[in-house]
Design a protein around this motif. Sequence first.
Motif, PDB file in Angstrom:
ATOM      1  N   PHE A 255      56.521  19.718  60.852  1.00  0.00           N
ATOM      2  CA  PHE A 255      55.639  19.704  59.687  1.00  0.00           C
ATOM      3  C   PHE A 255      56.494  19.933  58.453  1.00  0.00           C
ATOM      4  N   ILE A 256      56.072  19.328  57.336  1.00  0.00           N
ATOM      5  CA  ILE A 256      56.878  19.425  56.125  1.00  0.00           C
ATOM      6  C   ILE A 256      55.963  19.544  54.906  1.00  0.00           C
ATOM      7  N   GLY A 257      56.409  20.287  53.901  1.00  0.00           N
ATOM      8  CA  GLY A 257      55.608  20.443  52.695  1.00  0.00           C
ATOM      9  C   GLY A 257      56.458  20.980  51.560  1.00  0.00           C
TER      10      GLY A 257
ATOM     11  N   TYR B 281      52.737  17.212  51.521  1.00  0.00           N
ATOM     12  CA  TYR B 281      52.770  17.751  52.885  1.00  0.00           C
ATOM     13  C   TYR B 281      52.618  16.597  53.871  1.00  0.00           C
ATOM     14  N   GLY B 282      53.153  16.800  55.076  1.00  0.00           N
ATOM     15  CA  GLY B 282      53.099  15.727  56.056  1.00  0.00           C
ATOM     16  C   GLY B 282      53.586  16.166  57.422  1.00  0.00           C
ATOM     17  N   VAL B 283      53.751  15.176  58.284  1.00  0.00           N
ATOM     18  CA  VAL B 283      54.157  15.413  59.664  1.00  0.00           C
ATOM     19  C   VAL B 283      55.133  14.320  60.075  1.00  0.00           C
ATOM     20  N   GLY B 284      56.053  14.651  60.983  1.00  0.00           N
ATOM     21  CA  GLY B 284      57.033  13.668  61.417  1.00  0.00           C
ATOM     22  C   GLY B 284      57.540  13.949  62.821  1.00  0.00           C
ATOM     23  N   LEU B 285      58.379  13.057  63.306  1.00  0.00           N
ATOM     24  CA  LEU B 285      58.948  13.169  64.649  1.00  0.00           C
ATOM     25  C   LEU B 285      60.439  12.871  64.581  1.00  0.00           C
TER      26      LEU B 285
ATOM     27  N   PHE C  73      72.945   9.023  65.715  1.00  0.00           N
ATOM     28  CA  PHE C  73      72.182   9.429  64.530  1.00  0.00           C
ATOM     29  C   PHE C  73      70.814   9.948  64.960  1.00  0.00           C
ATOM     30  N   LYS C  74      70.125  10.557  63.997  1.00  0.00           N
ATOM     31  CA  LYS C  74      68.758  11.026  64.205  1.00  0.00           C
ATOM     32  C   LYS C  74      67.818  10.191  63.350  1.00  0.00           C
ATOM     33  N   PHE C  75      66.784   9.651  63.971  1.00  0.00           N
ATOM     34  CA  PHE C  75      65.800   8.816  63.286  1.00  0.00           C
ATOM     35  C   PHE C  75      64.454   9.535  63.267  1.00  0.00           C
ATOM     36  N   SER C  76      63.816   9.585  62.095  1.00  0.00           N
ATOM     37  CA  SER C  76      62.582  10.362  61.961  1.00  0.00           C
ATOM     38  C   SER C  76      61.529   9.591  61.162  1.00  0.00           C
ATOM     39  N   PRO C  77      60.549   8.983  61.822  1.00  0.00           N
ATOM     40  CA  PRO C  77      59.396   8.457  61.080  1.00  0.00           C
ATOM     41  C   PRO C  77      58.540   9.620  60.595  1.00  0.00           C
ATOM     42  N   GLU C  78      58.068   9.531  59.374  1.00  0.00           N
ATOM     43  CA  GLU C  78      57.351  10.650  58.755  1.00  0.00           C
ATOM     44  C   GLU C  78      56.224  10.130  57.862  1.00  0.00           C
ATOM     45  N   LEU C  79      55.046  10.697  57.993  1.00  0.00           N
ATOM     46  CA  LEU C  79      53.906  10.342  57.153  1.00  0.00           C
ATOM     47  C   LEU C  79      53.615  11.518  56.228  1.00  0.00           C
TER      48      LEU C  79
END
Length: 217
Positions: free
Chosen positions: A132-134, A164-168, A175-181
């Motif tokens: 989670f991100i904000g 604020y949002g959520v991602g994986l 590398f690290k790949f992160s889709p995030e909404l």
Amino acid sequence: MGQGKLSGENLPGYEYKKLRWGFSLGVNSSWYTLEHSQYYIDKIKQEPNFTVNEKFGIGFNVNFITTYRLSPDVVLRAQPGVGYHSRAVEYMGSFEGSENGMKLQEVNTFSGELPLLVKYESKRRKNTQMYFIGGIKPTYVVGGPKKGNPEVLQIKPFDFSIEYGVGLDMFYPFFKFSPELRYSRGISNIHEPYESLYNNSIQKLGTNTITLYLNFE
């Protein structure tokens, strides 16, 4: 086994690195939240078919990423970059030269932005990790509507948003790949008062944006 599959544990211990860099690409959908003015209320009493409503638009974002780990579960992220946003306000009424009585004010802007975010990560499960991100995002328009034109909806250049949002997080071998909404809600009134029909009908404008980010670190 195909190279695209997440087999074994990739980048072991990467999630505990203190400092990381990367970049992100995003596509966004934006619209205004508007508050009508007393001028608008008075006008619809004389012209009941007169309306002023917001419309959606599509844009994009390009950002750099710098992250600093504060604890095993919490990361501080700065994500400076640029964004293109397309928003519009539709006016319906009796307009000269308009067959359907509609005038569309499109507001397309290029902005410099600086999201400052706190990211809370779940426990890593093999090669995936939810989060989670904000945080906050100051924005400054560097390219937008011409100032002082009565035929154009006027806006202020500075905006301040809560995000604020959520991602994986998905860990790959290199590398690290992160889709995030992420959802962004402007808390500033960006409406610039100006003597014209398009501006007098509004007393407050706020921004809303939903962005799908593709983050690479």
